[in-house]
Design an enzyme around this catalytic site. Structure first.
Site, PDB file in Angstrom:
ATOM      1  N   GLU A  66      40.122  59.802  44.380  1.00 41.03           N
ATOM      2  CA  GLU A  66      41.242  60.421  43.649  1.00 41.03           C
ATOM      3  C   GLU A  66      42.555  60.305  44.427  1.00 41.03           C
ATOM      4  O   GLU A  66      43.395  61.198  44.405  1.00 41.03           O
ATOM      5  CB  GLU A  66      40.942  61.900  43.326  1.00 41.03           C
ATOM      6  CG  GLU A  66      39.712  62.116  42.493  1.00 41.03           C
ATOM      7  CD  GLU A  66      39.688  61.284  41.228  1.00 41.03           C
ATOM      8  OE1 GLU A  66      40.763  60.941  40.723  1.00 41.03           O
ATOM      9  OE2 GLU A  66      38.591  60.949  40.767  1.00 41.03           O
ATOM     10  N   GLY A  67      42.718  59.196  45.104  1.00 42.25           N
ATOM     11  CA  GLY A  67      43.882  58.980  45.960  1.00 42.25           C
ATOM     12  C   GLY A  67      43.552  59.429  47.362  1.00 42.25           C
ATOM     13  O   GLY A  67      43.269  60.611  47.600  1.00 42.25           O
TER      14      GLY A  67
END
Length: 573
Positions: A437-438
């Site tokens: 998610e990053g």
């Protein structure tokens, strides 16, 4: 031991510290919400997680997922546990009633997923993207798509994936090559490959809804040319779509969750949102996912702490220094929990868990305020909070999950490094949360470069003033927190000025800046907790550990960023 949720501690944070119920009742969808309903949901959720989800955690790690002839078989017990989770209505807590949901506040869903992740991270990965997919489709999908898929996703009857990453691109979404070509009937044909797709194929549900980031033939280059297409595993007529799992990754952890390499061979799908606006449509999904990942970090750290705390109160080793502890028996050794070095580890991790929980729960409350408050200014403040705080929580909580789990493993000594106690699984499972998610570095850059610098630090300054004004300067501890918040505001101004001289500087100090923000916010959180529970040992011990062992890092990180800015400024004169 398996994970045991503590609903009473969570209720204290919600009710005594955050005053959640009155704030929620002021929002139209939750006018009937009260403490009794909240207590009932949390108590039943805690029992369900402890009795149904936690017991199959170790099996999931040891047996793992199997890939046979293009199909993925999840570990023994996972299908039954997931069916109970879905059919029990737990996955639809915050979905709208018209979509088959229960219409409850987002904070209850947040707490549920924290507990689920702590109890069984591998299984919880399967429904982890449901809420984000639901919000994405609800806000950007066509009426036809919503009628066909929304209620199935809301309930968890069908699971969903987020297909972003490609082998050549990694986190650089601007390089995505997967193509989508419009068809005369309004559908699109999707062709390309994706990697690292959690739950891309499994046997938990009969259908899987893939949200695929791709390019239309005439799309501009880079991230502004990306579109979002819904591609189901099973088409509406019941036939299998041209979506294939080529293999599952062999990972250091999360063995109960299949991480898939996916191939789309002119698969049929339908556009979500506008052409070339895929990132805007997916942003709702990604932001919700980042808060859930922060909660995964908190839950995993709590799982590690529970194991270490229990072991420390069972195992005896040597004599503890100082006066004889009350627990000393007639034998030659004291409990590990009586040794100062071990007490420091345990109390420090407890301080992180409780403080981060308060911040995450406040963020979940802000999500509902941003959606439902009748006051436009209140909605704006809530949106600012979520934009600025979500990357901080995602990065800091997942980093502490891994580092704190390693510290908790240390309590076990050599026994922690072998599998029988389960602490090493938590450490392995937690590591990936710092990546997906990053990555945490991307979160830090998002915070400083994309959120703080563009308005000269005004938004962050306003948020810090808001926190300052919730404290009482007549109380010594709270006055000290106010001083740190002022230092952080000044640091933002310093970075903004230095960035004008060296554009690379913010990227270099982003990690340290994010850490300073988290430490200041944790200090605020603990000031609020101590005001609500003066002298209570359960809260005063981790509060003292926070001030003694965690908060001094604030000065170190502050100094790192200041010196970097000074070096740039001096070089430019």
């Amino acid at each position: 031991m398996t994970y045991q949720p503590r609903p009473d501690e969570v209720r204290f944070l919600l009710e005594a510290v955050l005053g959640a119920t009155p704030r929620l009742r002021a929002l139209a969808p939750f006018a009937e919400f009260d403490d009794a309903l909240q207590a009932q949901v949390l108590d039943e959720a805690g029992k369900f997680v402890a009795e149904v989800i936690a017991p199959v955690n170790r099996t999931g790690d040891e047996a793992g997922c199997r890939f046979v002839d293009g199909e993925v078989h999840t570990p023994p017990g996972f299908r039954e546990a997931y069916r109970s989770l879905s059919q029990g209505g737990w996955l639809a807590l915050s979905a709208a009633p018209e979509d088959g949901g229960q219409g409850l506040p987002a904070v209850l869903e947040a707490i549920l997923f924290e507990w689920l992740s702590a109890a069984n991270h591998g299984l919880t990965m399967a429904p982890g993207l449901l809420h984000g997919a639901y919000e994405c489709l609800k806000h950007h999908g066509s009426e036809e798509l919503k009628q066909r898929y929304l209620s199935k996703i809301a309930s968890g009857e069908w699971l969903a994936t987020m297909c972003l990453t490609e082998a050549h691109a990694g986190s650089d979404l601007g390089q995505v090559r997967t193509r989508a070509v419009a068809q005369p009937d309004g559908s699109h044909r999707v062709a390309g490959g994706k990697i690292f797709i959690s739950g891309g194929e499994h046997d938990l549900t009969e259908n899987i809804v893939h949200l695929v980031l791709c390019r239309l033939p005439d799309a501009p280059a880079g991230p502004k040319g990306l579109s979002l297409v819904l591609v189901p595993k099973v088409l509406p007529d019941g036939t299998r779509n041209a979506v294939h799992c080529e293999r599952i990754e062999e990972k250091m952890g999360l063995h109960g969750s299949p991480t898939c390499v996916m191939r789309f061979d002119d698969a049929t799908g339908w556009l979500i949102g506008e052409p070339n606006r895929g990132l805007a449509a997916m942003f709702v999904m990604m932001n919700a996912a980042r808060l859930h990942v922060a909660l995964q970090g908190i839950g995993l750290l709590d799982a590690a702490w529970q194991k270490a705390e229990a072991y420390a109160h069972e195992r005896r080793q040597m004599r503890a220094p100082g006066p004889a502890p009350a627990s000393r028996g007639s034998g030659p050794a004291d409990l590990i929990a009586e040794h100062p070095a071990m007490r420091r580890i345990l109390d420090t991790q407890r301080a992180w868990i409780d403080g981060a929980r308060l911040l995450a729960y406040r963020t979940a409350l802000q999500l509902d305020i941003a959606r439902h408050d009748a006051d436009a200014k209140a909605r704006e403040r809530a949106q600012r909070w979520c934009a600025l705080v979500t990357p901080v929580l995602k990065a800091a909580c997942t980093q502490q999950a891994f580092q704190g789990a390693s510290e908790c493993l240390q309590v076990f000594g050599g026994h922690g490094y072998v599998r029988e106690w389960g602490i090493e699984q938590v450490l392995r499972d937690a590591r990936v949360t710092m990546i997906y998610e990053g990555t945490n570095e991307i979160q830090a850059i998002d915070l400083l470069v994309r959120k703080v610098l563009p308005d000269g630090g005004a938004g962050m300054s306003a948020l810090l003033i808001e926190l300052r004004d919730e404290l009482d300067a007549s109380r010594e501890i709270e006055a000290e927190v106010q001083r740190r918040l002022a230092q952080l505001r000044y640091l933002g101004t310093t970075v903004v000025m230095a960035a004008g001289t060296d554009a690379a500087l913010p990227y270099e100090v982003a990690d340290d800046y994010l850490r300073v923000v988290m430490l200041a916010m944790l200090a605020w959180a603990w000031a609020r907790v101590e005001r609500a529970a003066p002298g209570e040992l359960r809260w005063s011990k981790p509060a003292a550990a926070f001030r003694r062992w965690v908060l001094p890092e604030f000065e170190m990180r502050l100094g790192i960023v200041k010196r970097a800015c000074e070096a740039v400024t001096q070089a430019g004169t």
